[in-house]
Design a protein around this motif. Sequence first.
Motif, PDB file in Angstrom:
ATOM      1  N   ALA A   1      13.658  44.813  56.495  1.00  0.00           N
ATOM      2  CA  ALA A   1      13.076  45.204  57.770  1.00  0.00           C
ATOM      3  C   ALA A   1      14.108  45.921  58.630  1.00  0.00           C
ATOM      4  O   ALA A   1      13.831  46.992  59.175  1.00  0.00           O
ATOM      5  CB  ALA A   1      12.537  43.966  58.493  1.00  0.00           C
TER       6      ALA A   1
ATOM      7  N   PHE B   1       9.772  49.471  60.324  1.00  0.00           N
ATOM      8  CA  PHE B   1      10.067  48.040  60.427  1.00  0.00           C
ATOM      9  C   PHE B   1       8.938  47.229  59.795  1.00  0.00           C
ATOM     10  O   PHE B   1       9.176  46.335  58.979  1.00  0.00           O
ATOM     11  CB  PHE B   1      10.248  47.673  61.900  1.00  0.00           C
ATOM     12  CG  PHE B   1      10.610  46.230  62.130  1.00  0.00           C
ATOM     13  CD1 PHE B   1      11.915  45.800  61.943  1.00  0.00           C
ATOM     14  CD2 PHE B   1       9.657  45.319  62.533  1.00  0.00           C
ATOM     15  CE1 PHE B   1      12.254  44.481  62.148  1.00  0.00           C
ATOM     16  CE2 PHE B   1       9.990  43.992  62.744  1.00  0.00           C
ATOM     17  CZ  PHE B   1      11.285  43.575  62.553  1.00  0.00           C
TER      18      PHE B   1
ATOM     19  N   VAL C   1       8.889  44.632  56.563  1.00  0.00           N
ATOM     20  CA  VAL C   1       8.395  43.251  56.543  1.00  0.00           C
ATOM     21  C   VAL C   1       7.329  43.086  55.469  1.00  0.00           C
ATOM     22  O   VAL C   1       7.357  42.140  54.667  1.00  0.00           O
ATOM     23  CB  VAL C   1       7.842  42.857  57.931  1.00  0.00           C
ATOM     24  CG1 VAL C   1       7.252  41.468  57.880  1.00  0.00           C
ATOM     25  CG2 VAL C   1       8.947  42.908  58.961  1.00  0.00           C
TER      26      VAL C   1
END
Lengths: 228, 202
Positions: A62, A140, A144
């Motif tokens: 991430a 990001f 994840v």
Amino acid sequence: MSEVATKKEGLFGKKERKMLIDPLNDNNPITVQVLGICSALAVTTLVSKALVMTIAVIFVLAFANLIVSLLRKGIPKQIRMIVQLVVIATLVTVVELTLKAVDYPIWKELSVYIGLIITNCIVMGRLEAFAMANKPWQSFLDGVGNGLGYGIILILVATAREIFGKGSFMGFQIIGPSADYLIDTTTNPWFSWYMPNNVMVLPAAALFVIGIIIWIQRSRNPKLIDIS
Amino acid sequence: MGELFNIFLKSVFIENMVLAYFLGMCSFLAVSKSVKTAMGLGAAVVFVLTLTVPINWVINTYLLGPSGVFKTDLTFLRFILFIATIAASVQLVEMVVEKFSPALYSALGIFLPLITVNCAILGGALFMVAREYDFAEAATFGFGSGVGFALAIVVMAAIREKIRYSDVPAPLRGLGIAFILTGLIGMAFMSLMGINPANYMN
């Protein structure tokens, strides 16, 4: 080569949700994109190892995605790999030192594998394919999501290998001969019907397990079937 | 000379990076769809390994070792420096391939830059350190491991080209059967572990 995400519609629009959910099944890093196989073979002998590894990879992925995406306009193409590796290596060092401070016994057991996240192709693969061409927030989320997708497969494989290879789950003996049960199965041959199979501890067994997971996943999700 | 030949033979067939140690799996499984692309990636890996293992040997001995330039033990920098060397040479390979063979460049796609993080490359450098090779041995070992990887990926691609005409269950086609095949080949290779060609040379 790169998947460009179009305009965003707020922080958690449809696109963003898709970015989180897609890598869990339709675009799974291990079973569809074929990234990060080496570590899936190495750390899946025990579920606890796989869990720590998953958390570490989600963090690195991430934040590496976020940082590279922020820097993407300033990185010259000729040296981008070195820049990416510096970012990854820094984050991995952060994770390793944090783990060392928080939980020393686990760090001792896993330090080599945590260090090897640097060469886990899932991190650099996502940087190359996504973060170099997309905005920070999307990158990001993509990190994840892919970390979670990787973790799901890792934990499935580790569960199968630990139960059938060692007869335990998260360190607790659940099948195979043991004196810890209500009935002592080491002395009673009727109850020790399953002997832990050492083949499952070998790396080759992880390949079989992943192969079977792919089989199950694709029969439930026919659009992934390889037609060529 | 016999010793070098022994190392070469061992790194290609007995201690094969892919089939015996299961390193470099990602590109091995993803790029082995056709023999032609597999050969391209194999050649790139041979080049990178032949280049980086000796360079990393020089770095390890003359820069990081206690008898090196700095007279101190700097081996904690090993990972970073090895990876930097590898990244630089892969970047070089990428630029060359992009210039001279755009078809191969697009066929390899993301797996060309990913040679950098191919465990077989870093694994080669770390095995070289662990086994305490000298320069000639390190160079031979690098070349041999590269040839081993190329051989394995071409063999796998040939099998996958053939298996396309077999009656594999549909969901297992492609990647799934490739995983299972690799596992089977790997188990076969386990029985070769521990053979030392030097014993059979005289």
